[in-house]
Design a protein around this motif. Structure first.
Motif, PDB file in Angstrom:
ATOM      1  N   GLN A  69       0.820  -1.203   0.000  1.00  0.00           N
ATOM      2  CA  GLN A  69       0.000   0.000   0.000  1.00  0.00           C
ATOM      3  C   GLN A  69       0.859   1.260   0.000  1.00  0.00           C
ATOM      4  OE1 GLN A  69      -2.574   0.325   3.401  1.00  0.00           O
ATOM      5  NE2 GLN A  69      -3.698   2.084   2.598  1.00  0.00           N
ATOM      6  N   ARG A  72       2.719   1.741  -3.371  1.00  0.00           N
ATOM      7  CA  ARG A  72       1.774   2.134  -4.423  1.00  0.00           C
ATOM      8  C   ARG A  72       1.374   3.601  -4.273  1.00  0.00           C
ATOM      9  NH1 ARG A  72      -1.190  -0.848  -7.821  1.00  0.00           N
ATOM     10  NH2 ARG A  72      -0.726  -2.780  -6.660  1.00  0.00           N
ATOM     11  N   LYS A  73       1.159   4.035  -3.040  1.00  0.00           N
ATOM     12  CA  LYS A  73       0.781   5.429  -2.790  1.00  0.00           C
ATOM     13  C   LYS A  73       1.900   6.383  -3.200  1.00  0.00           C
ATOM     14  CE  LYS A  73      -0.745   8.572   0.886  1.00  0.00           C
ATOM     15  NZ  LYS A  73      -1.102   8.684   2.331  1.00  0.00           N
TER      16      LYS A  73
END
Length: 222
Positions: A69, A72-73
Motif C-alpha cells: 500500500q 503504491r501510494k
C-alpha cells in the motif's frame, strides 16, 4: 519398516522425508534469527513467521520492508508491478546500482524511492536476504531506553576501558569524540563489523540508545 501404513524403506518416501526435515531445519534457523533480532520467545517468533508466510504471495521469497500500500501510494505501482517492470528492463541483470539509477531516471520517483524499490525487488526475488546490504554484508539495528543520562553514557562509550566493560567485546573508536553518532570497529581489527551509537536524552536520568551494527557476515550474525 512400516509406520502408519507407510514403508519408510521406500526410496521415494525416504527422500520426501529428508526434504521435509531439511525444510523444518531451515524454518527453525529463520525462527532463531528472528529471535536474535527481536528478542521474542521461540513460540512468538515462530507464529509471526507463519502468519507472515500466509500473507506473502507464493512467488515472493521474502517480504520487502515497505508495504504494498505504501509503495503504491508513493510511486503509483505496487510490488508485483515493480517486479514486472524491473524484470522487463534488459539491464536488470547489471545489479542494484544500475536498477536504482534506471528507476530514478525513467519513472521520476526520486532517488530514495528508487533505492527502496530496488531493495524490495531484490527481497521479493531472493537476490537479497532480510537485513542484507548491496555489498552482501548485513546490518542490524536496535534501540533501547536505559536508566542513565545521555552525557554520562557518551562519556563511558568514548573511554576505551569503560566501553569494553559495557560491550564485553574488543572495539576501537573510528570517529571524532564530538561526533553525534560515534562509530566503533567491533572485534579484533574490526573483524566483527562496525557499530554506530546514537544517544538521546529522553527524560531525567534516561537515555535512548540506538545502535546500528554494520558489516556483519551473515543473517545468523544479525
Amino acid at each position: 519398516m512400516w509406520v502408519g501404513g507407510l514403508n519408510l524403506l521406500d526410496p521415494v518416501i525416504a527422500n520426501e522425508k529428508r526434504v521435509d526435515m531439511t525444510k523444518q531445519e531451515s524454518f527453525k534457523r529463520r525462527v532463531r534469527a528472528r529471535m536474535a533480532t527481536t528478542g521474542e520467545r521461540y513460540t512468538v517468533a515462530r507464529q509471526a513467521l507463519i502468519e507472515q508466510a500466509n500473507r506473502r504471495p507464493k512467488h515472493w521469497v521474502s517480504d520487502p520492508e515497505t508495504s504494498d500500500q505504501a509503495v503504491r501510494k508513493a510511486t503509483g505501482n505496487g510490488w508485483d508491478d515493480w517486479v514486472a517492470i524491473i524484470k522487463a528492463w534488459p539491464g536488470h541483470l547489471e545489479g542494484h546500482t544500475a536498477i536504482a539509477a534506471h528507476l530514478d531516471a525513467t519513472y521520476n520517483i526520486g532517488g530514495w524511492w528508487a533505492q527502496a524499490v530496488t531493495v524490495g525487488y531484490e527481497r521479493i526475488t531472493g537476490l537479497r536476504l532480510p537485513h542484507q546490504m548491496a555489498d552482501g554484508t548485513f546490518t542490524a539495528n536496535k534501540s533501547r531506553t536505559v536508566p542513565v543520562d545521555a552525557a554520562t553514557l557518551r562519556t563511558l562509550l568514548l573511554d576505551d576501558n569503560e566501553r569494553h566493560d559495557l560491550l564485553g567485546v574488543m572495539s576501537e573508536c573510528r570517529s571524532k569524540p564530538e561526533a553525534k553518532t560515534p562509530r566503533f570497529a567491533i572485534g579484533d581489527e574490526g573483524k566483527d563489523g562496525s557499530a554506530r551509537f546514537e544517544v538521546t536524552e529522553v527524560g531525567k536520568n534516561k537515555a535512548k540508545v540506538t545502535i546500528q551494527h554494520a558489516k556483519l557476515a551473515s543473517l545468523e550474525d544479525v
